[in-house]
Design a protein around this motif. Sequence first.
Motif, PDB file in Angstrom:
ATOM      1  N   SER A  80       0.848  -1.286   0.006  1.00 35.91           N
ATOM      2  CA  SER A  80       0.084  -0.005  -0.052  1.00 35.91           C
ATOM      3  C   SER A  80       0.932   1.150   0.167  1.00 35.91           C
ATOM      4  CB  SER A  80      -0.823   0.002   1.303  1.00 35.91           C
ATOM      5  OG  SER A  80      -0.118   0.181   2.178  1.00 35.91           O
ATOM      6  N   ASP A  81       0.145   2.212  -0.297  1.00 41.21           N
ATOM      7  CA  ASP A  81       1.038   3.705  -0.316  1.00 41.21           C
ATOM      8  C   ASP A  81       1.391   4.018   1.087  1.00 41.21           C
ATOM      9  OD1 ASP A  81       0.765   3.658  -3.099  1.00 41.21           O
ATOM     10  OD2 ASP A  81      -0.834   5.352  -3.236  1.00 41.21           O
ATOM     11  N   ASP A  82       0.914   3.406   1.865  1.00 41.93           N
ATOM     12  CA  ASP A  82       1.097   3.910   3.389  1.00 41.93           C
ATOM     13  C   ASP A  82       2.376   3.046   3.691  1.00 41.93           C
ATOM     14  OD1 ASP A  82      -0.914   5.658   3.814  1.00 41.93           O
ATOM     15  OD2 ASP A  82      -2.245   4.286   4.643  1.00 41.93           O
ATOM     16  N   ASN A  83       2.850   2.221   2.963  1.00 44.95           N
ATOM     17  CA  ASN A  83       4.057   1.184   3.211  1.00 44.95           C
ATOM     18  C   ASN A  83       5.223   1.246   2.440  1.00 44.95           C
ATOM     19  OD1 ASN A  83       2.986   0.230   5.632  1.00 44.95           O
ATOM     20  ND2 ASN A  83       1.574  -1.236   4.642  1.00 44.95           N
ATOM     21  N   TRP A  84       5.185   2.354   1.620  1.00 48.66           N
ATOM     22  CA  TRP A  84       6.213   2.683   0.460  1.00 48.66           C
ATOM     23  C   TRP A  84       6.525   3.937   0.208  1.00 48.66           C
ATOM     24  CZ3 TRP A  84       5.995  -1.464  -3.921  1.00 48.66           C
ATOM     25  CH2 TRP A  84       7.169  -1.153  -4.658  1.00 48.66           C
ATOM     26  N   ALA A  85       8.015   4.360   0.509  1.00 44.44           N
ATOM     27  CA  ALA A  85       8.274   5.679   0.757  1.00 44.44           C
ATOM     28  C   ALA A  85       9.514   5.832  -0.384  1.00 44.44           C
ATOM     29  CB  ALA A  85       9.046   6.049   1.815  1.00 44.44           C
ATOM     30  N   PHE A  86       9.551   7.049  -1.050  1.00 44.09           N
ATOM     31  CA  PHE A  86      10.608   7.421  -1.904  1.00 44.09           C
ATOM     32  C   PHE A  86      11.067   8.799  -1.334  1.00 44.09           C
ATOM     33  CE2 PHE A  86       8.423   4.755  -4.828  1.00 44.09           C
ATOM     34  CZ  PHE A  86       9.246   3.900  -5.454  1.00 44.09           C
ATOM     35  N   GLY A  87      12.561   8.928  -1.422  1.00 45.86           N
ATOM     36  CA  GLY A  87      13.043  10.255  -0.824  1.00 45.86           C
ATOM     37  C   GLY A  87      12.577  10.553   0.138  1.00 45.86           C
ATOM     38  N   GLY A  88      12.354   9.727   1.321  1.00 37.16           N
ATOM     39  CA  GLY A  88      11.809   9.834   2.720  1.00 37.16           C
ATOM     40  C   GLY A  88      10.601  10.264   2.897  1.00 37.16           C
ATOM     41  N   LYS A  89       9.608  10.149   1.801  1.00 33.91           N
ATOM     42  CA  LYS A  89       7.933  10.652   1.942  1.00 33.91           C
ATOM     43  C   LYS A  89       7.279   9.427   1.395  1.00 33.91           C
ATOM     44  CE  LYS A  89       5.419  14.460   1.509  1.00 33.91           C
ATOM     45  NZ  LYS A  89       5.443  15.523   2.430  1.00 33.91           N
ATOM     46  N   LEU A  90       6.393   8.959   2.423  1.00 38.07           N
ATOM     47  CA  LEU A  90       5.275   7.821   1.939  1.00 38.07           C
ATOM     48  C   LEU A  90       4.702   8.185   0.718  1.00 38.07           C
ATOM     49  CD1 LEU A  90       3.904   6.941   5.377  1.00 38.07           C
ATOM     50  CD2 LEU A  90       5.573   5.812   4.153  1.00 38.07           C
ATOM     51  N   LEU A  91       4.342   7.247  -0.301  1.00 33.36           N
ATOM     52  CA  LEU A  91       3.634   7.513  -1.444  1.00 33.36           C
ATOM     53  C   LEU A  91       2.153   8.325  -0.802  1.00 33.36           C
ATOM     54  CD1 LEU A  91       4.399   4.514  -3.520  1.00 33.36           C
ATOM     55  CD2 LEU A  91       5.296   6.780  -3.708  1.00 33.36           C
ATOM     56  N   SER A  92       1.631   7.656   0.242  1.00 35.54           N
ATOM     57  CA  SER A  92       0.196   8.171   0.506  1.00 35.54           C
ATOM     58  C   SER A  92       0.692   9.684   0.947  1.00 35.54           C
ATOM     59  CB  SER A  92      -0.256   7.342   1.754  1.00 35.54           C
ATOM     60  OG  SER A  92       0.639   7.397   2.811  1.00 35.54           O
ATOM     61  N   GLN A  93       1.659  10.434   1.150  1.00 35.78           N
ATOM     62  CA  GLN A  93       1.606  11.481   1.571  1.00 35.78           C
ATOM     63  C   GLN A  93       2.148  12.537   0.601  1.00 35.78           C
ATOM     64  OE1 GLN A  93       0.728  12.601   5.017  1.00 35.78           O
ATOM     65  NE2 GLN A  93       0.155  10.299   4.624  1.00 35.78           N
ATOM     66  N   ARG A  94       2.319  11.893  -0.678  1.00 33.91           N
ATOM     67  CA  ARG A  94       2.735  12.944  -1.758  1.00 33.91           C
ATOM     68  C   ARG A  94       1.796  13.929  -2.025  1.00 33.91           C
ATOM     69  NH1 ARG A  94       3.168   8.792  -6.385  1.00 33.91           N
ATOM     70  NH2 ARG A  94       1.020   8.045  -5.526  1.00 33.91           N
ATOM     71  N   GLY A  95       2.087  15.253  -2.149  1.00 35.09           N
ATOM     72  CA  GLY A  95       1.180  16.355  -2.419  1.00 35.09           C
ATOM     73  C   GLY A  95       0.902  16.979  -1.033  1.00 35.09           C
ATOM     74  N   LYS A  96       1.175  16.339   0.211  1.00 32.44           N
ATOM     75  CA  LYS A  96       0.738  16.819   1.340  1.00 32.44           C
ATOM     76  C   LYS A  96       2.079  17.488   1.995  1.00 32.44           C
ATOM     77  CE  LYS A  96      -2.794  13.465   2.319  1.00 32.44           C
ATOM     78  NZ  LYS A  96      -3.089  12.365   3.160  1.00 32.44           N
ATOM     79  N   PRO A  97       1.501  18.855   2.603  1.00 34.18           N
ATOM     80  CA  PRO A  97       2.975  19.475   3.189  1.00 34.18           C
ATOM     81  C   PRO A  97       3.533  18.890   4.427  1.00 34.18           C
ATOM     82  CG  PRO A  97       0.808  20.476   3.707  1.00 34.18           C
ATOM     83  CD  PRO A  97       0.532  19.272   3.037  1.00 34.18           C
TER      84      PRO A  97
END
Length: 97
Positions: A80-97
Amino acid sequence: MPRCWQGNRTNDFACAPTLASFDPSTISQRESTMPWIRIDLSEGRTVEQKQKTAEAVTRALVEHCGCTPETVSIVFNDVSDDNWAFGGKLLSQRGKP
């Protein structure tokens, strides 16, 4: 059911239902050295997509590694996007401050 492939690597064999029933005495020494393939994917792939991927990966291993299709083991891990990160940011948090 626990998602054993994301946890403690020492528990992978015990937790994976496809491996728990594996009897290594049923295959030859040459075949026992064949790789077990793990494919991590973002959630959302269809069963048909995974089936076609499994067939293609199996064909490639048979062709290039000289194994039989029956010795190829593939595990798909839907992450899930909550369990995968790129560049220190979870995929589920992309676009969030």
